[in-house]
Design a protein around this motif. Structure first.
Motif, PDB file in Angstrom:
ATOM      1  N   VAL A   1     -13.389  -6.802  -0.759  1.00 40.92           N
ATOM      2  CA  VAL A   1     -12.980  -8.038  -1.439  1.00 40.92           C
ATOM      3  C   VAL A   1     -13.799  -8.248  -2.722  1.00 40.92           C
ATOM      4  CG1 VAL A   1     -12.958 -10.551  -1.245  1.00 40.92           C
ATOM      5  CG2 VAL A   1     -12.115  -9.166   0.639  1.00 40.92           C
ATOM      6  N   GLY A   2     -15.076  -7.892  -2.668  1.00 41.23           N
ATOM      7  CA  GLY A   2     -15.939  -8.033  -3.854  1.00 41.23           C
ATOM      8  C   GLY A   2     -15.403  -7.216  -5.027  1.00 41.23           C
ATOM      9  N   THR A   3     -14.907  -6.035  -4.715  1.00 37.96           N
ATOM     10  CA  THR A   3     -14.332  -5.177  -5.770  1.00 37.96           C
ATOM     11  C   THR A   3     -13.041  -5.785  -6.308  1.00 37.96           C
ATOM     12  OG1 THR A   3     -15.229  -3.293  -4.568  1.00 37.96           O
ATOM     13  CG2 THR A   3     -13.654  -2.794  -6.292  1.00 37.96           C
ATOM     14  N   VAL A   4     -12.272  -6.395  -5.408  1.00 39.55           N
ATOM     15  CA  VAL A   4     -11.049  -7.092  -5.852  1.00 39.55           C
ATOM     16  C   VAL A   4     -11.433  -8.145  -6.883  1.00 39.55           C
ATOM     17  CG1 VAL A   4      -9.182  -8.643  -5.136  1.00 39.55           C
ATOM     18  CG2 VAL A   4      -9.813  -6.713  -3.676  1.00 39.55           C
ATOM     19  N   MET A   5     -12.447  -8.925  -6.555  1.00 33.73           N
ATOM     20  CA  MET A   5     -12.845 -10.023  -7.450  1.00 33.73           C
ATOM     21  C   MET A   5     -13.350  -9.494  -8.790  1.00 33.73           C
ATOM     22  SD  MET A   5     -14.670 -12.572  -4.749  1.00 33.73           S
ATOM     23  CE  MET A   5     -14.930 -13.907  -5.891  1.00 33.73           C
ATOM     24  N   SER A   6     -14.164  -8.456  -8.758  1.00 35.91           N
ATOM     25  CA  SER A   6     -14.700  -7.963 -10.032  1.00 35.91           C
ATOM     26  C   SER A   6     -13.598  -7.304 -10.871  1.00 35.91           C
ATOM     27  CB  SER A   6     -15.873  -7.010  -9.805  1.00 35.91           C
ATOM     28  OG  SER A   6     -15.471  -5.936  -8.995  1.00 35.91           O
ATOM     29  N   ARG A   7     -12.689  -6.572 -10.189  1.00 36.29           N
ATOM     30  CA  ARG A   7     -11.588  -5.943 -10.956  1.00 36.29           C
ATOM     31  C   ARG A   7     -10.666  -7.000 -11.553  1.00 36.29           C
ATOM     32  NH1 ARG A   7      -9.551  -0.714  -7.407  1.00 36.29           N
ATOM     33  NH2 ARG A   7     -11.487   0.444  -7.538  1.00 36.29           N
TER      34      ARG A   7
ATOM     35  N   GLN B   1       0.845  -1.199   0.000  1.00 36.67           N
ATOM     36  CA  GLN B   1       0.000   0.000   0.000  1.00 36.67           C
ATOM     37  C   GLN B   1       0.890   1.264   0.000  1.00 36.67           C
ATOM     38  OE1 GLN B   1      -2.382   0.512   3.535  1.00 36.67           O
ATOM     39  NE2 GLN B   1      -4.065   1.389   2.359  1.00 36.67           N
ATOM     40  N   ILE B   2       1.920   1.229   0.818  1.00 36.50           N
ATOM     41  CA  ILE B   2       2.850   2.367   0.881  1.00 36.50           C
ATOM     42  C   ILE B   2       3.535   2.554  -0.476  1.00 36.50           C
ATOM     43  CG2 ILE B   2       5.014   3.194   1.926  1.00 36.50           C
ATOM     44  CD1 ILE B   2       4.189   1.754   4.497  1.00 36.50           C
ATOM     45  N   MET B   3       3.956   1.430  -1.063  1.00 43.32           N
ATOM     46  CA  MET B   3       4.673   1.522  -2.337  1.00 43.32           C
ATOM     47  C   MET B   3       3.756   2.052  -3.445  1.00 43.32           C
ATOM     48  SD  MET B   3       7.280  -1.220  -3.940  1.00 43.32           S
ATOM     49  CE  MET B   3       6.134  -2.374  -4.685  1.00 43.32           C
ATOM     50  N   LEU B   4       2.512   1.640  -3.404  1.00 40.36           N
ATOM     51  CA  LEU B   4       1.564   2.139  -4.397  1.00 40.36           C
ATOM     52  C   LEU B   4       1.400   3.648  -4.251  1.00 40.36           C
ATOM     53  CD1 LEU B   4      -0.389   1.409  -6.668  1.00 40.36           C
ATOM     54  CD2 LEU B   4      -2.159   1.037  -4.952  1.00 40.36           C
TER      55      LEU B   4
ATOM     56  N   LEU C   1      -6.797  -5.206   1.473  1.00 33.92           N
ATOM     57  CA  LEU C   1      -6.111  -4.364   2.468  1.00 33.92           C
ATOM     58  C   LEU C   1      -5.112  -3.420   1.793  1.00 33.92           C
ATOM     59  CD1 LEU C   1      -5.676  -3.989   5.579  1.00 33.92           C
ATOM     60  CD2 LEU C   1      -3.768  -5.569   5.346  1.00 33.92           C
ATOM     61  N   SER C   2      -4.375  -3.953   0.834  1.00 39.25           N
ATOM     62  CA  SER C   2      -3.361  -3.131   0.153  1.00 39.25           C
ATOM     63  C   SER C   2      -3.988  -1.967  -0.600  1.00 39.25           C
ATOM     64  CB  SER C   2      -2.580  -3.967  -0.862  1.00 39.25           C
ATOM     65  OG  SER C   2      -1.782  -4.888  -0.213  1.00 39.25           O
ATOM     66  N   LEU C   3      -5.108  -2.255  -1.258  1.00 37.27           N
ATOM     67  CA  LEU C   3      -5.700  -1.221  -2.117  1.00 37.27           C
ATOM     68  C   LEU C   3      -6.839  -0.477  -1.433  1.00 37.27           C
ATOM     69  CD1 LEU C   3      -5.792  -3.258  -5.473  1.00 37.27           C
ATOM     70  CD2 LEU C   3      -4.065  -1.629  -4.706  1.00 37.27           C
ATOM     71  N   ASP C   4      -7.154  -0.926  -0.236  1.00 40.56           N
ATOM     72  CA  ASP C   4      -8.227  -0.295   0.533  1.00 40.56           C
ATOM     73  C   ASP C   4      -9.555  -0.331  -0.220  1.00 40.56           C
ATOM     74  OD1 ASP C   4      -9.216   0.915   2.759  1.00 40.56           O
ATOM     75  OD2 ASP C   4      -8.757   2.958   2.121  1.00 40.56           O
ATOM     76  N   ILE C   5      -9.888  -1.502  -0.735  1.00 41.14           N
ATOM     77  CA  ILE C   5     -11.159  -1.701  -1.434  1.00 41.14           C
ATOM     78  C   ILE C   5     -11.777  -3.007  -0.920  1.00 41.14           C
ATOM     79  CG2 ILE C   5     -10.602  -0.447  -3.568  1.00 41.14           C
ATOM     80  CD1 ILE C   5      -9.745  -3.103  -4.809  1.00 41.14           C
TER      81      ILE C   5
END
Lengths: 185, 238
Positions: free
Chosen positions: A148-154, A69-72, A142-146
């Motif tokens: 889990v459902g959004t992780v799956m759809s993305r 997350q920091i690196m992003l 956690l890394s992208l602060d979104i």
């Protein structure tokens, strides 16, 4: 005194874990930026920031996701700074035509890297965290602060997009390494 | 990851296939999906294709260029030097002497051989981080010491552009002292700052950069970097 000792031991342990995973962070940063020096800088910046703020990490088991997350954020800062300053010198350095790079772009590996970098930032981030960092969806969340459902759809849309990009490979670049990825209508 | 949306009447979603190949399904869901493969001929193909996509992504970044730390770069100079010295010694054995990079090549050796006889290193500074700069100067000193100790020729030029030009000004006494010390000690070490950057800083930020006396002014740092690389200088990012 005991607290200080524990805290120091914790910092040492986390620092060691960061060092051990440096190559993985570098690989991730490289997949985003496509530039070895920039990737190295990003890892360096993120590591330094992580080292300086271990106290704000609530769950040590999330160290890698937290560092990503920091690196992003470092990468986004870099992109923003680049847009703000529009330094001609920097542009000429980054965008210089490199015969070696042009030659290597002909091979499959470079083609796949280019396709990944063509993805939108949202899609690319999820794919690289899942495939290169081998994060669980929860860690990506956690890394992208979104959610889990959004992780799956993305991830789903990103991979679909990647598949299309790979299928558009010019015939001259098609190799035996990628026999199954063809667009089926 | 629990998923109870799929059944024998509903096609398996791409999300579920992704979760399957990413090992994000519970054992129960995983077994359930595996049992679907028997009933659905295309499902195995879709899973296979998705898995191949994942592997292709992983493969693309399995072997990437290494980050170039200054230490590694500095170390990498030594094999080059060994080769250069070997070529130079060979030249001497053949009765060829007086090879200097700035002189016309009259030795009869190919140009590349005479160029390698003297190692030339360009150190590019772009960041204004004093700690990093001091570290770079420390590495440079070690490099110069090593070459001097081995009686080997090396020429080092430090070029600063962007925020790094401030490092070559009088704003940081610690760095100024180190530069004065090294410049006094090694006449094969030089420092250069980008005039474009200095002019730009004056206009955009109102900063007046007062360069150290050991630093020469060059028109463009980037042009210098490119030109030096074209001339065969070893590039090190400071």
């Amino acid at each position: 005194m005991s607290f200080m000792f524990k805290n120091r031991a914790r910092h040492k342990k986390l620092s060691r874990q960061l060092c051990e995973n440096r190559n993985r962070f570098y690989k991730l940063a490289y997949s985003w930026s496509g530039d070895s020096m920039l990737a190295d800088d990003l890892v360096q910046d993120a590591t330094q920031k992580a080292l300086a703020s271990f106290d704000s990490l609530k769950d040590d088991s999330k160290l890698q996701a937290w560092t990503c997350q920091i690196m992003l954020n470092c990468y986004r800062d870099w992109l923003r700074r680049r847009k703000e300053t529009l330094d001609i010198d920097e542009l000429s350095l980054i965008g210089n035509s490199n015969p070696q790079r042009e030659l290597s772009s002909a091979d499959t590996t470079q083609f796949v890297r280019n396709c990944i970098r063509q993805l939108s930032e949202n899609h690319r981030n999820v794919i690289t965290l899942v495939d290169l960092m081998e994060f669980s969806y929860e860690e990506v969340s956690l890394s992208l602060d979104i959610p889990v459902g959004t992780v799956m759809s993305r991830l789903c849309r990103g991979r679909a997009q990647l598949k299309l990009l790979l299928a558009d490979r010019p015939p001259s670049q098609t190799s035996a390494a990628n026999p199954g990825l063809r667009r089926v209508k | 990851m629990k998923d109870s949306h799929h059944n024998s009447h509903k096609p398996v979603s791409d999300e579920l296939i992704n979760a399957f190949i990413d090992h994000q399904l519970t054992n129960e869901d995983r077994l359930d999906l595996l049992s679907h493969i028997k009933q659905d001929d295309t499902l195995a193909g879709r899973i296979c294709e998705m898995k191949q996509l994942k592997e292709l992504t992983q493969h693309a970044f399995a072997d990437i260029p290494s980050p170039h730390h200054i230490d590694e770069k500095t170390r990498s100079v030594f094999p080059r030097l060994a080769a250069a010295i070997a070529i130079f010694s060979l030249g001497l054995l053949l009765g060829i002497a007086g090879i200097y990079s700035n002189q016309q090549n009259t030795t009869g050796l190919p140009a590349s051989a005479s160029e390698q006889a003297q190692t030339r290193v360009l150190v590019h500074l772009t960041s204004a981080d004093p700690e990093s700069a001091l570290n770079t100067l420390q590495n440079l000193q070690q490099l110069l010491e090593q070459y001097s100790h081995n009686q080997q020729q090396v020429m080092v030029e430090v070029v600063a552009n962007g925020d790094a030009v401030q490092l070559l000004s009088r704003t940081s006494p610690a760095i100024a002292d180190r530069i004065a010390e090294l410049s006094g000690q090694y006449d094969n070490l030089s420092f250069a700052a980008c005039k474009n950057t200095i002019d730009q800083m004056k206009i955009t930020r109102g900063l007046k950069i007062d360069l150290l006396p050991q630093v020469k002014l060059i028109d463009s740092g980037v042009v210098q970097v490119i030109q030096r690389q074209r001339d065969g200088w070893t590039y090190i990012r400071g």
